[in-house]
Motif scaffolding. Structure first.
Motif, PDB file in Angstrom:
ATOM      1  N   TRP A  14       0.826  -1.214   0.000  1.00  0.00           N
ATOM      2  CA  TRP A  14       0.000   0.000   0.000  1.00  0.00           C
ATOM      3  C   TRP A  14       0.852   1.253   0.000  1.00  0.00           C
ATOM      4  CZ3 TRP A  14      -4.806  -1.195  -1.097  1.00  0.00           C
ATOM      5  CH2 TRP A  14      -5.247  -2.488  -0.789  1.00  0.00           C
ATOM      6  N   ASN A  15       2.136   1.096  -0.269  1.00  0.00           N
ATOM      7  CA  ASN A  15       3.028   2.248  -0.307  1.00  0.00           C
ATOM      8  C   ASN A  15       2.667   3.154  -1.491  1.00  0.00           C
ATOM      9  OD1 ASN A  15       5.200   3.911   0.358  1.00  0.00           O
ATOM     10  ND2 ASN A  15       6.583   2.808  -1.028  1.00  0.00           N
ATOM     11  N   GLY A  16       2.495   4.463  -1.236  1.00  0.00           N
ATOM     12  CA  GLY A  16       2.157   5.420  -2.292  1.00  0.00           C
ATOM     13  C   GLY A  16       0.688   5.479  -2.642  1.00  0.00           C
ATOM     14  N   LEU A  17      -0.194   4.903  -1.789  1.00  0.00           N
ATOM     15  CA  LEU A  17      -1.622   4.881  -2.117  1.00  0.00           C
ATOM     16  C   LEU A  17      -2.206   6.293  -2.182  1.00  0.00           C
ATOM     17  CD1 LEU A  17      -4.275   3.371  -2.608  1.00  0.00           C
ATOM     18  CD2 LEU A  17      -4.559   3.203  -0.127  1.00  0.00           C
ATOM     19  N   GLY A  18      -1.789   7.176  -1.278  1.00  0.00           N
ATOM     20  CA  GLY A  18      -2.358   8.528  -1.250  1.00  0.00           C
ATOM     21  C   GLY A  18      -2.170   9.269  -2.553  1.00  0.00           C
ATOM     22  N   VAL A  19      -0.945   9.282  -3.053  1.00  0.00           N
ATOM     23  CA  VAL A  19      -0.688   9.998  -4.296  1.00  0.00           C
ATOM     24  C   VAL A  19      -1.372   9.312  -5.470  1.00  0.00           C
ATOM     25  CG1 VAL A  19       1.471   8.787  -4.818  1.00  0.00           C
ATOM     26  CG2 VAL A  19       1.086  11.080  -5.720  1.00  0.00           C
ATOM     27  N   ARG A  20      -1.518   7.986  -5.386  1.00  0.00           N
ATOM     28  CA  ARG A  20      -2.182   7.286  -6.488  1.00  0.00           C
ATOM     29  C   ARG A  20      -3.679   7.589  -6.510  1.00  0.00           C
ATOM     30  NH1 ARG A  20      -3.846   1.893  -8.206  1.00  0.00           N
ATOM     31  NH2 ARG A  20      -3.318   1.743 -10.421  1.00  0.00           N
ATOM     32  N   ILE A  21      -4.292   7.769  -5.343  1.00  0.00           N
ATOM     33  CA  ILE A  21      -5.705   8.137  -5.309  1.00  0.00           C
ATOM     34  C   ILE A  21      -5.916   9.487  -5.982  1.00  0.00           C
ATOM     35  CG2 ILE A  21      -7.536   8.935  -3.757  1.00  0.00           C
ATOM     36  CD1 ILE A  21      -6.827   6.661  -1.886  1.00  0.00           C
ATOM     37  N   ILE A  22      -5.027  10.439  -5.666  1.00  0.00           N
ATOM     38  CA  ILE A  22      -5.138  11.761  -6.295  1.00  0.00           C
ATOM     39  C   ILE A  22      -4.925  11.644  -7.805  1.00  0.00           C
ATOM     40  CG2 ILE A  22      -4.114  14.057  -6.438  1.00  0.00           C
ATOM     41  CD1 ILE A  22      -3.346  13.751  -3.474  1.00  0.00           C
ATOM     42  N   MET A  23      -3.907  10.883  -8.180  1.00  0.00           N
ATOM     43  CA  MET A  23      -3.574  10.746  -9.591  1.00  0.00           C
ATOM     44  C   MET A  23      -4.671  10.029 -10.367  1.00  0.00           C
ATOM     45  SD  MET A  23      -0.224   8.978 -11.373  1.00  0.00           S
ATOM     46  CE  MET A  23      -0.867   7.304 -11.329  1.00  0.00           C
ATOM     47  N   ILE A  24      -5.116   8.877  -9.848  1.00  0.00           N
ATOM     48  CA  ILE A  24      -6.105   8.082 -10.574  1.00  0.00           C
ATOM     49  C   ILE A  24      -7.463   8.755 -10.566  1.00  0.00           C
ATOM     50  CG2 ILE A  24      -7.301   5.857 -10.644  1.00  0.00           C
ATOM     51  CD1 ILE A  24      -4.400   5.799 -11.590  1.00  0.00           C
ATOM     52  N   GLY A  25      -7.835   9.391  -9.448  1.00  0.00           N
ATOM     53  CA  GLY A  25      -9.106  10.096  -9.415  1.00  0.00           C
ATOM     54  C   GLY A  25      -9.158  11.194 -10.462  1.00  0.00           C
ATOM     55  N   THR A  26      -8.096  11.999 -10.526  1.00  0.00           N
ATOM     56  CA  THR A  26      -8.035  13.066 -11.524  1.00  0.00           C
ATOM     57  C   THR A  26      -7.994  12.496 -12.932  1.00  0.00           C
ATOM     58  OG1 THR A  26      -6.804  14.407  -9.939  1.00  0.00           O
ATOM     59  CG2 THR A  26      -6.770  15.120 -12.236  1.00  0.00           C
ATOM     60  N   LEU A  27      -7.171  11.471 -13.125  1.00  0.00           N
ATOM     61  CA  LEU A  27      -7.059  10.833 -14.436  1.00  0.00           C
ATOM     62  C   LEU A  27      -8.403  10.317 -14.928  1.00  0.00           C
ATOM     63  CD1 LEU A  27      -3.832   8.619 -14.450  1.00  0.00           C
ATOM     64  CD2 LEU A  27      -4.416  10.421 -16.049  1.00  0.00           C
ATOM     65  N   THR A  28      -9.068   9.563 -14.086  1.00  0.00           N
ATOM     66  CA  THR A  28     -10.309   8.916 -14.498  1.00  0.00           C
ATOM     67  C   THR A  28     -11.392   9.945 -14.772  1.00  0.00           C
ATOM     68  OG1 THR A  28      -9.687   7.042 -13.090  1.00  0.00           O
ATOM     69  CG2 THR A  28     -11.945   7.088 -13.906  1.00  0.00           C
ATOM     70  N   GLY A  29     -11.462  10.982 -13.912  1.00  0.00           N
ATOM     71  CA  GLY A  29     -12.439  12.033 -14.147  1.00  0.00           C
ATOM     72  C   GLY A  29     -12.202  12.741 -15.471  1.00  0.00           C
ATOM     73  N   LEU A  30     -10.952  13.099 -15.744  1.00  0.00           N
ATOM     74  CA  LEU A  30     -10.637  13.780 -16.999  1.00  0.00           C
ATOM     75  C   LEU A  30     -10.842  12.872 -18.208  1.00  0.00           C
ATOM     76  CD1 LEU A  30      -7.422  15.760 -15.975  1.00  0.00           C
ATOM     77  CD2 LEU A  30      -9.695  16.699 -16.430  1.00  0.00           C
ATOM     78  N   GLN A  31     -10.516  11.586 -18.047  1.00  0.00           N
ATOM     79  CA  GLN A  31     -10.691  10.662 -19.168  1.00  0.00           C
ATOM     80  C   GLN A  31     -12.148  10.553 -19.577  1.00  0.00           C
ATOM     81  OE1 GLN A  31      -8.877   6.961 -17.984  1.00  0.00           O
ATOM     82  NE2 GLN A  31      -6.807   7.795 -18.095  1.00  0.00           N
ATOM     83  N   TRP A  32     -13.027  10.382 -18.607  1.00  0.00           N
ATOM     84  CA  TRP A  32     -14.444  10.274 -18.936  1.00  0.00           C
ATOM     85  C   TRP A  32     -14.984  11.586 -19.493  1.00  0.00           C
ATOM     86  CZ3 TRP A  32     -16.810   6.168 -20.144  1.00  0.00           C
ATOM     87  CH2 TRP A  32     -16.533   4.940 -19.527  1.00  0.00           C
ATOM     88  N   MET A  33     -14.493  12.707 -18.982  1.00  0.00           N
ATOM     89  CA  MET A  33     -14.946  13.997 -19.493  1.00  0.00           C
ATOM     90  C   MET A  33     -14.510  14.188 -20.951  1.00  0.00           C
ATOM     91  SD  MET A  33     -14.321  17.822 -17.932  1.00  0.00           S
ATOM     92  CE  MET A  33     -12.609  17.904 -18.477  1.00  0.00           C
ATOM     93  N   ILE A  34     -13.235  13.873 -21.244  1.00  0.00           N
ATOM     94  CA  ILE A  34     -12.738  13.999 -22.613  1.00  0.00           C
ATOM     95  C   ILE A  34     -13.461  13.033 -23.540  1.00  0.00           C
ATOM     96  CG2 ILE A  34     -10.711  13.652 -24.098  1.00  0.00           C
ATOM     97  CD1 ILE A  34      -9.000  14.615 -21.724  1.00  0.00           C
ATOM     98  N   TYR A  35     -13.610  11.803 -23.084  1.00  0.00           N
ATOM     99  CA  TYR A  35     -14.247  10.781 -23.922  1.00  0.00           C
ATOM    100  C   TYR A  35     -15.696  11.153 -24.239  1.00  0.00           C
ATOM    101  CZ  TYR A  35     -15.931   6.197 -25.440  1.00  0.00           C
ATOM    102  OH  TYR A  35     -16.484   5.168 -26.161  1.00  0.00           O
ATOM    103  N   ASP A  36     -16.448  11.580 -23.230  1.00  0.00           N
ATOM    104  CA  ASP A  36     -17.848  11.935 -23.474  1.00  0.00           C
ATOM    105  C   ASP A  36     -17.984  13.237 -24.256  1.00  0.00           C
ATOM    106  OD1 ASP A  36     -19.123   9.735 -22.518  1.00  0.00           O
ATOM    107  OD2 ASP A  36     -19.592  10.543 -20.553  1.00  0.00           O
ATOM    108  N   TYR A  37     -17.047  14.169 -24.074  1.00  0.00           N
ATOM    109  CA  TYR A  37     -17.074  15.383 -24.885  1.00  0.00           C
ATOM    110  C   TYR A  37     -16.830  15.034 -26.354  1.00  0.00           C
ATOM    111  CZ  TYR A  37     -16.094  20.038 -26.651  1.00  0.00           C
ATOM    112  OH  TYR A  37     -16.131  21.206 -27.374  1.00  0.00           O
TER     113      TYR A  37
END
Length: 385
Positions: free
Chosen positions: A342-365
């Motif tokens: 579980w090392n680095g989970l905090g930064v990965r949550i920030i990274m993946i949350g932002t990534l996934t949100g932007l990906q779906w926004m770009i894809y649906d746009y």
């Protein structure tokens, strides 16, 4: 004299009137003096003017028609692509390539520090310290280490993932029928996303191997993506590019299943709680819903897939040539233990949350741009009477 040189009778009536008609000049009406009948042969000038007016009107009408034709021809023809056709899936493939390739490349600095902390947890005390040390020693270029295999790899992965997801979701829905597909829609999402990611990881794996080795070392051993692929193949063969495929599947398939199924469910819940139907809302609102659903889904994705992500980073950096997969996994787990997964989970949550949100926004746009409906929140099928 030609008849075209004489004014028509109705024109004379409008202009002057006659002695027997009601049209009199103001002065004549007051004096009660009849107006003499107009002699046509004296009105050649009026005839020419009247004829010119008729010709000008005809030319004006013709010019207006030609202008309208020109405007109609200049307008771009609206391209309509049938849903679930080959062109539709090709468009979704391109949209997925944009969504994943651009977003993953944008967060390369986050990924760089995450990978190095996963490889050696004592290397940096925090992400801020890591970026500071890298910038002071290597500059901005050092912070972007691994951007090229990230761009190529995740563009290929996104293309496969989104394109095949749309295909498998439709195919599996048709197999079970519309009513069962709606009733068990989460199962359809899970099956479609797992199938799509299985294929997407085959495209991603060689680039992921190069990326992890570039980012996992304090000094990149490769000049770029092609140089990394060439060196790995020269020393380890094609198998060297795919030695991380099993942990990659273990990381990415649960990740993508959570990403797609939770996104579709969250978006459906959002529209269910909003007044009206999905189509009642503007495209801006719909892409906002896509970002919100994607960000929340990304948090779940990060938690589910993080242990495998740590293993991928460790395995590509420390697996010895010819070492069995089970052996290296046991050796890595023995070194880091359960907490190390579980090392680095905090930064990965920030990274993946932002990534996934932007990906779906770009894809649906992109889907909106192409004239397609956005993902999620579809109405249930009508029951057969």
């Amino acid at each position: 004299m030609s008849s075209t040189l004489f004014p028509r009778y109705d024109s004379l009536q409008k202009s002057f009137g006659t002695a027997h008609g009601p049209a009199l000049t103001h002065r004549s009406a007051v004096a009660r003096v009849p107006v003499p009948e107009i002699r046509p042969e004296l009105c050649v000038a009026y005839s020419v003017v009247d004829d010119a007016k008729d010709k000008a009107k005809k030319l004006s009408d013709e010019a207006a028609k030609e202008f309208e034709k020109g405007i109609a021809a200049a307008k771009p023809k609206k391209q309509t692509i049938e849903l679930y056709s080959g062109k539709y899936y090709a468009a979704c493939t391109f949209g997925g390539m944009l969504a994943c390739g651009l977003t993953h490349t944008a967060v390369t600095p986050l990924d760089l520090v995450k990978v190095r902390r996963q490889v050696d947890s004592s290397l940096y005390k925090s992400n801020i310290q890591g970026w500071g040390l890298i910038y002071r020693s290597e500059g901005l270029r050092g912070i972007m280490t691994g951007w090229s295999p990230t761009l190529f790899g995740y563009s290929a992965q996104g293309a496969f993932k989104y394109g095949w997801y749309e295909y498998f979701k439709k195919t599996y829905s048709d197999v079970v029928g519309p009513e069962r597909a709606h009733r068990y829609k989460t199962s359809v999402y899970l099956a479609a996303s797992a199938s799509a990611e299985f294929l997407a990881d085959i495209a991603l794996c060689p680039f992921e191997a190069v990326k992890v080795r570039m980012q996992g070392s304090l000094k990149s051993p490769y000049k770029g993506t092609l140089d990394g692929i060439r060196q790995i193949m020269a020393s380890e063969g094609t198998a060297g590019l795919y030695k991380g495929i099993y942990p990659l599947w273990a990381r990415q398939i649960p990740y993508t299943m959570m990403k797609f199924a939770s996104f579709e469910t969250i978006v459906d819940m959002i529209y269910t709680r909003l007044p009206g139907n999905k189509n009642d809302y503007s495209k801006v609102v719909q892409t906002g819903v896509s970002f919100t659903g994607g960000y929340l889904a990304g948090i779940l994705c990060a938690i589910v897939s993080h242990p495998a992500d740590v293993m991928v980073s460790k395995l590509n950096a420390y697996r010895k040539p010819g070492e069995a997969f089970g052996t290296v996994i046991s050796r890595i787990y023995g070194d880091i233990g359960f907490a190390g997964l579980w090392n680095g989970l905090g930064v990965r949550i920030i990274m993946i949350g932002t990534l996934t949100g932007l990906q779906w926004m770009i894809y649906d746009y992109f889907k909106i741009f192409m004239g397609f409906p956005t993902t999620g929140g579809a109405a249930p099928p009508e029951e057969k009477k």
